[in-house]
Scaffold this motif. Structure first.
Motif, PDB file in Angstrom:
ATOM      1  N   TRP A 143       0.870  -1.188   0.000  1.00 36.24           N
ATOM      2  CA  TRP A 143       0.000   0.000   0.000  1.00 36.24           C
ATOM      3  C   TRP A 143       0.901   1.230   0.000  1.00 36.24           C
ATOM      4  O   TRP A 143       1.590   1.514   0.966  1.00 36.24           O
ATOM      5  N   HIS A 144       0.921   1.946  -1.131  1.00 37.99           N
ATOM      6  CA  HIS A 144       1.738   3.160  -1.284  1.00 37.99           C
ATOM      7  C   HIS A 144       3.190   2.898  -0.882  1.00 37.99           C
ATOM      8  O   HIS A 144       3.801   3.679  -0.133  1.00 37.99           O
ATOM      9  N   ASP A 178      -5.662  -2.379   0.211  1.00 33.75           N
ATOM     10  CA  ASP A 178      -6.400  -1.294   0.867  1.00 33.75           C
ATOM     11  C   ASP A 178      -7.082  -1.786   2.138  1.00 33.75           C
ATOM     12  O   ASP A 178      -7.044  -1.121   3.181  1.00 33.75           O
ATOM     13  N   HIS A 181      -4.513  -2.466   4.860  1.00 28.53           N
ATOM     14  CA  HIS A 181      -4.043  -1.206   5.452  1.00 28.53           C
ATOM     15  C   HIS A 181      -5.093  -0.633   6.410  1.00 28.53           C
ATOM     16  O   HIS A 181      -4.741  -0.146   7.492  1.00 28.53           O
TER      17      HIS A 181
END
Length: 400
Positions: A143-144, A178, A181
């Motif tokens: 995630w990112h 997502d 997270h």
């Protein structure tokens, strides 16, 4: 007059009529190109049969095409439709339920023995649907740029193709990341709340102990001393004077305890000097020389924000004086849409194997209580930096 075909496009329809049957030649229908007004019963049946057969063939072709698309995937078949349905389910679910929805959708539409998600530092740490087996396929969930967990996929059925699996996984893996997270953030928030509650209860226990064992015992002793002084005053003024002197000492101790308790609840300097004045008073307490820079008006902040900023600056300067061996330090407070507090020094910096102590944890927890962050890093030119960012309510960001 009868003819075997009508003008224009009627010839194909007439060819559908049984042999020997004549079709009346009149004006053609705009919709079909046939003249249905004068068609006999058998001819009409032929026309309808032709139309229905074309429609059925088209519908059959669409059904076969959908079936061909679904066979490699199972379930919905088209990854685009699958993601659209999953997004709608995720909008209605919390973090844990969202993760369960992703796991269930992956298992159903991949046609595998099981799917599991392992969340790094999250609750639940592992969520599984079915049985992934001893050697599942492991896919990192990022995630990112941050690894938030792993996706484990069990073995697929004999009618499931690897390419179809990769397409479904490519479509759903971002949603799994997502959801993982969100589960991690929820777990961090829960742990932060638990620490805040534990710290609050510990503070209440400390205040109760101080009031009972310290202030309460001192007041009881003072009451006994007053009674003894009254009794001895009639016989010996000197003895009564000693008792009154002890009473005065006890009163000073009580006043000190009360000041300490009040100071623990809220620093009195904030009420007397305001936040900026209180910070400047902290900076002036001792070496190293500390410069204070304030940008923006610090008036109108909530009591919780003022106390948090004061305690963070106080703890950071205490660490500088005790451990940094610094020649100079600086405190910068900037108010914009957020409140930024930065304490830097030119000392030895953080040790390579630094461990967070009670003071460091306290600064971070005070910022976290308000939804902010507090980072402690080494400065490139030498020294250390403590930087806290505290969010402000919309109506407190730009005071008039």
């Amino acid at each position: 007059m009868w003819a075997t075909a009508v003008i224009g496009q009627a010839a194909p329809a007439a060819a559908l009529a049984p042999a020997g049957m004549l079709v009346p030649a009149t004006v053609a229908s705009p919709a079909t190109g046939l003249d249905l007004a004068g068609v006999g019963a058998a001819g009409l049946v032929g026309v309808l049969a032709a139309g229905l057969s074309g429609s059925l063939l088209a519908r059959l072709w669409r059904a076969l095409r959908r079936r061909a698309r679904r066979t490699p995937y199972g379930g919905v078949g088209d990854p685009r439709l699958l993601t659209e349905g999953l997004v709608e389910r995720l909008r209605q679910a919390g973090p844990a339920e969202a993760l369960a929805s992703v796991v269930g959708a992956l298992r159903d539409n991949l046609g595998v023995t099981g799917v599991a998600v392992e969340v790094t530092d999250g609750l639940p740490g592992r969520l599984e649907s079915g049985d992934v087996g001893a050697n599942p396929r492991r896919i990192p969930l990022v995630w990112h740029g941050e690894l938030v967990g792993s996706l484990l996929v069990g073995s697929r059925g004999p009618r499931r193709f690897a390419l179809a699996h990769d397409r479904v996984l490519a479509a759903l893996a971002p949603y799994a990341a997502d959801a993982a997270h969100a589960v991690r953030v929820s777990a961090d928030l829960r742990r932060s709340r638990e620490r805040v509650l534990a710290a609050r209860e510990e503070e209440r226990r400390r205040i109760r102990r101080d009031l009972h064992d310290g202030l309460g015992q001192t007041l009881s002793t003072m009451a006994m001393t007053i009674n003894m002084a009254r009794i001895t005053l009639q016989d010996s003024a000197k003895a009564a004077d000693h008792l009154l002197a002890d009473l005065r000492t006890g009163m000073d101790a009580v006043a000190g305890d009360i000041r300490r308790l009040v100071y623990g609840l809220r620093p009195p300097a904030l009420d007397g000097l305001g936040l900026e004045g209180a910070i400047r008073a902290l900076a002036a307490e001792g070496p190293p020389a500390t410069r204070v820079t304030v940008s923006g008006d610090l008036a109108g902040l909530s009591s919780a924000v003022e106390t948090a900023v004061y305690r963070i600056v106080q703890e950071a300067l205490t660490n500088v004086r005790r451990h940094a061996r610094a020649g100079a330090a600086e405190v910068e407070v900037t108010r914009t849409s957020t409140l930024r507090v930065r304490i830097s020094d030119d000392g030895a910096g953080l040790p390579s194997a630094a461990r967070a102590g009670v003071g460091t944890a306290s600064m971070r927890e005070r910022a976290a209580e308000l939804g902010g962050t507090c980072a402690i890093t080494s400065r490139p030119g030498g020294g250390s930096v403590v930087e806290a960012l505290l969010p402000l309510p919309v109506d407190a960001r730009h005071p008039v």
